[in-house]
Design a protein around this motif. Structure first.
Motif, short mmCIF file in Angstrom:
data_model
loop_
_atom_site.label_atom_id
_atom_site.label_comp_id
_atom_site.label_asym_id
_atom_site.label_seq_id
_atom_site.Cartn_x
_atom_site.Cartn_y
_atom_site.Cartn_z
N ASP A 212 23.31 -9.46 5.08
CA ASP A 212 22.40 -9.07 6.17
C ASP A 212 21.58 -7.82 5.83
O ASP A 212 21.10 -7.11 6.72
CB ASP A 212 23.19 -8.81 7.45
CG ASP A 212 24.23 -7.70 7.30
OD1 ASP A 212 24.33 -7.10 6.21
OD2 ASP A 212 24.95 -7.43 8.28
N ASP A 215 18.14 -6.97 7.41
CA ASP A 215 18.11 -6.65 8.83
C ASP A 215 18.41 -5.16 9.03
O ASP A 215 19.55 -4.73 8.87
CB ASP A 215 19.12 -7.52 9.57
CG ASP A 215 19.13 -7.28 11.08
OD1 ASP A 215 18.29 -6.49 11.57
OD2 ASP A 215 19.99 -7.86 11.76
N THR A 217 18.58 -3.43 11.72
CA THR A 217 19.44 -3.15 12.88
C THR A 217 20.91 -3.40 12.57
O THR A 217 21.78 -2.95 13.32
CB THR A 217 19.02 -4.01 14.08
OG1 THR A 217 19.20 -5.40 13.74
CG2 THR A 217 17.57 -3.76 14.43
N ALA A 218 21.21 -4.09 11.47
CA ALA A 218 22.61 -4.36 11.13
C ALA A 218 23.28 -3.15 10.51
O ALA A 218 24.51 -3.12 10.38
CB ALA A 218 22.68 -5.55 10.17
N HIS A 219 22.49 -2.13 10.14
CA HIS A 219 23.04 -0.94 9.49
C HIS A 219 22.45 0.32 10.13
O HIS A 219 21.71 1.07 9.49
CB HIS A 219 22.75 -0.97 7.99
CG HIS A 219 23.26 -2.20 7.31
ND1 HIS A 219 24.55 -2.31 6.86
CD2 HIS A 219 22.66 -3.38 7.04
CE1 HIS A 219 24.73 -3.51 6.33
NE2 HIS A 219 23.59 -4.17 6.43
#
Length: 286
Positions: A212, A215, A217-219
């Protein structure tokens, strides 16, 4: 005195005219006979090998009968009012794809365009589904209407399989992450792809649960810069270097590999391609 000045002026004018004339003869001019074609240096262009490297995977569409890929071409010269066919040859020594595993459906520069494509249909064969990886090696050739561009831009490869797609050739910081995790003779900060293998990348993705990184927003705990989140399966090295977190990730990868090798002594994880092909996959240690 006045005669001397006039003679000097005339001499200077003659010299200037002569210099200008000589200069004009040395300036190259364009002639339609020099129309040429070359591959476009996109993100897939590998400057180490001077090769455009295309990749296609059936990983996310495993039931498709075939996939389609386009190798981008650039015209060097003037556009034409008619389509121009692009000549090419298949390097049989480098190509591993069986003839019935692909079909080149077009190779041309369209009318009134500076860009063209070589369109390739690749088939999801039973061998591909069972883990095979094919490579098609293409080299451009001269035709009656198109010459060749610079030598560095006339070869391309297309690899297709059921594996994770490799990072783009120009993804310097992605390759640095790969090399910071996989043991090799390269420096941990090398951006070379020479030791890359899809089996090692799969081990990284599996061990670290990385799928991911495209993305942001995933981190949320990391620096939020869009340019750092462009590839799904590897973190950008700039996200790892400040706190040296690559060291912890390498240790986690080492634990995964050690456990896997113990549980599968007759089928260890080895590099399936690249300069380390056939060797055991090992994590880098710090």
């Amino acid at each position: 005195m006045r005669k001397i000045v006039i003679k000097s002026i005339l001499a200077f004018c003659c010299f200037s005219l002569c210099f200008t004339s000589c200069g004009k003869e040395e300036i190259p001019y364009f002639d339609s006979q020099y129309n040429a074609v070359r591959f476009n240096a996109t993100n897939e262009y590998d400057r180490e090998t001077h090769t455009l490297k295309g990749n296609y995977s059936f990983l996310e569409n495993p039931f498709d009968e075939y996939g389609e890929y386009e190798l981008p071409l650039i015209l060097v010269g003037n556009v034409s009012s008619e389509d121009r066919i692009v000549n090419y040859e298949i390097n049989k020594e480098e190509t591993t794809a069986p003839q019935n595993s692909y079909e080149i459906t077009a190779a041309l520069i369209p009318a009134n365009s500076l860009k063209g494509t070589i369109k390739i249909k690749v088939f999801n064969t039973e061998e591909i589904q069972n883990g095979a990886s094919y490579q098609l090696y293409i080299r451009l050739k001269e035709s009656s209407t198109l010459g060749l561009g610079p030598e560095e831009y006339i070869t391309a490869t297309l690899n297709w399989n059921n594996n994770i797609i490799a990072p783009p050739a120009t993804g310097r910081y992605l390759w640095m992450t790969y090399n910071s995790l996989i043991k090799s003779s390269l420096a941990p900060t090398s951006s070379s792809s020479k030791v890359y293998s899809s089996s090692a990348l799969k081990a990284i993705v599996t061990a670290l649960d990385w799928d991911d990184w495209d993305d942001m927003t995933a981190h949320p705990d990391l620096v939020q810069r869009p340019t750092y989140f462009t590839y799904k399966y590897l973190a950008d090295y700039r996200l790892l270097m400040l706190d040296k977190s690559y060291e912890a990730y390498a240790a986690k990868l080492a634990d995964y590999l050690e456990k896997y090798q113990k549980e599968h002594p007759d089928a260890p994880l080895v590099h399936n391609e690249g300069s380390l092909k056939g060797q055991m996959i090992e994590a880098r240690t710090y």
